[in-house]
Design a protein around this motif. Structure first.
Motif, PDB file in Angstrom:
ATOM      1  N   ARG A  28       0.829  -1.208   0.000  1.00 50.86           N
ATOM      2  CA  ARG A  28       0.000   0.000   0.000  1.00 50.86           C
ATOM      3  C   ARG A  28       0.861   1.255   0.000  1.00 50.86           C
ATOM      4  O   ARG A  28       0.553   2.236  -0.687  1.00 50.86           O
ATOM      5  CB  ARG A  28      -0.939  -0.003   1.219  1.00 50.86           C
ATOM      6  N   TRP A  78       2.368   1.612  -3.420  1.00 47.50           N
ATOM      7  CA  TRP A  78       1.310   2.029  -4.332  1.00 47.50           C
ATOM      8  C   TRP A  78       1.033   3.529  -4.173  1.00 47.50           C
ATOM      9  O   TRP A  78       0.910   4.276  -5.153  1.00 47.50           O
ATOM     10  CB  TRP A  78       0.062   1.205  -4.038  1.00 47.50           C
ATOM     11  N   THR A  79       0.949   3.978  -2.929  1.00 48.74           N
ATOM     12  CA  THR A  79       0.679   5.393  -2.668  1.00 48.74           C
ATOM     13  C   THR A  79       1.805   6.264  -3.182  1.00 48.74           C
ATOM     14  O   THR A  79       1.577   7.320  -3.801  1.00 48.74           O
ATOM     15  CB  THR A  79       0.477   5.622  -1.160  1.00 48.74           C
ATOM     16  N   ASP A 117       1.721   6.411  -7.056  1.00 53.72           N
ATOM     17  CA  ASP A 117       0.633   7.272  -7.536  1.00 53.72           C
ATOM     18  C   ASP A 117       0.917   8.740  -7.210  1.00 53.72           C
ATOM     19  O   ASP A 117       0.624   9.641  -8.012  1.00 53.72           O
ATOM     20  CB  ASP A 117      -0.695   6.851  -6.906  1.00 53.72           C
ATOM     21  N   ALA A 158      -4.421   5.193  -5.163  1.00 54.51           N
ATOM     22  CA  ALA A 158      -4.481   5.379  -3.715  1.00 54.51           C
ATOM     23  C   ALA A 158      -5.091   6.749  -3.408  1.00 54.51           C
ATOM     24  O   ALA A 158      -4.692   7.758  -3.985  1.00 54.51           O
ATOM     25  CB  ALA A 158      -3.087   5.271  -3.115  1.00 54.51           C
ATOM     26  N   ARG A 159      -6.079   6.769  -2.507  1.00 49.70           N
ATOM     27  CA  ARG A 159      -6.742   8.024  -2.193  1.00 49.70           C
ATOM     28  C   ARG A 159      -5.776   9.051  -1.610  1.00 49.70           C
ATOM     29  O   ARG A 159      -5.860  10.243  -1.911  1.00 49.70           O
ATOM     30  CB  ARG A 159      -7.890   7.761  -1.206  1.00 49.70           C
ATOM     31  N   SER A 160      -4.862   8.619  -0.759  1.00 48.85           N
ATOM     32  CA  SER A 160      -3.938   9.557  -0.134  1.00 48.85           C
ATOM     33  C   SER A 160      -2.889  10.081  -1.102  1.00 48.85           C
ATOM     34  O   SER A 160      -2.171  11.032  -0.791  1.00 48.85           O
ATOM     35  CB  SER A 160      -3.247   8.900   1.064  1.00 48.85           C
TER      36      SER A 160
END
Length: 279
Positions: free
Chosen positions: A17, A20-21, A24, A115-117
């Motif tokens: 994660r 991924w963050t 992105d 990723a939203r963040s």
């Protein structure tokens, strides 16, 4: 015949994660920098502003203000201008994030498999990179008008690192405000509110002659801590001595503490606000 079932989303480990963050976020940093290249007018204005401030304040104020302990006012001024640009950058990012939110750009980001963040991380990362260019132009203009970093290369690098850290912390404040406002007109009206933050400090004038209550406000302003730390590390005049407030007596520690507090508060607030606006 059994009804088809949807495949469960893959379960990602914490390390995946984070990777991924980061990936992105870097993609969005590139997107913001690419947009800056496509809209050069805003970039040119942002780069000219620091140079204009050096010339305007250095020669207009320089003829009327005496530096405590003597010295060149432009050398006294430059650390304050570095702090001013650092803190005033909040409203530029607020405007940018609010514009993206009002035009539906944020909604498109939420519809993508990212990723939203990563979105707020990308916005703040691009702001810091742009700020480095503005800082370089301001420093170059300062050198032309007589400013010098007189303590050597390493202390100067430490001063610029403090500016970078505070700029990154303030970028998260701007990101949060933009996500909350979500309207470019309202964000534009908020921009003048940042002026008192830098004016109520020791960036342009000494605080020793101010009334007690006003001096207290100025000395505890994080802009004063950043200004004093830069003056000390650059070897510029105006570093206070004697009975002064803790942030001014220990400016480097104060800048790091202020930055840590701002990041601890506004990073989770920004990420949480971005996620909630999509519900």
């Amino acid at each position: 015949m059994a009804a088809p079932t949807l495949a469960a989303p893959p379960v990602r480990s914490r390390t995946e994660r984070i990777r991924w963050t980061v990936a992105d976020g870097l993609t969005l940093v590139g997107r913001e920098l690419s947009r800056t290249r496509q809209e050069p007018g805003g970039l040119v204005a942002a780069l000219i502003f620091p140079a204009v401030m050096v010339l305007l304040f250095g020669y207009v104020f320089g003829s009327a203000i005496k530096v405590p302990g003597g010295g060149n006012y432009r050398e006294y001024l430059m650390p304050g201008l570095f702090a001013m640009v650092t803190f005033s950058s909040v409203m530029a990012l607020t405007m940018q994030v609010a514009t993206d939110a009002s035009r539906g750009v944020m909604d498109r980001f939420r519809s993508m498999p990212m990723a939203r963040s990563a979105v707020p991380f990308g916005q703040t990362g691009a702001d810091v990179l742009t700020g480095l260019l503005s800082l370089a132009i301001m420093a170059g203009t300062g050198l032309l008008v007589g400013w010098r970093a007189r303590e050597g290369l390493l202390p100067a690098a430490e001063a610029f690192a403090l500016i970078f850290v505070m700029r990154y912390a303030m970028s998260w404040v701007g990101c949060y405000l933009g996500l909350v406002v979500r309207n470019e007109q309202v964000a534009d009206h908020l921009m003048p509110l940042m002026m008192p933050v830098t004016m109520l400090s020791n960036a342009f004038v000494p605080t020793a002659g101010m009334p007690g209550w006003l001096r207290f406000v100025c000395d505890w302003n994080p802009a004063s801590a950043l200004t004093t730390a830069c003056r000390d590390l650059f070897g510029n005049p105006g570093v206070p001595a004697g009975d002064v407030a803790w942030p001014v007596a220990h400016p480097v520690a104060a800048v790091l503490l202020w930055s840590a507090v701002l990041l601890a508060v506004f990073v989770p607030l920004s990420v949480r606000t971005y996620r909630r606006k999509g519900r």
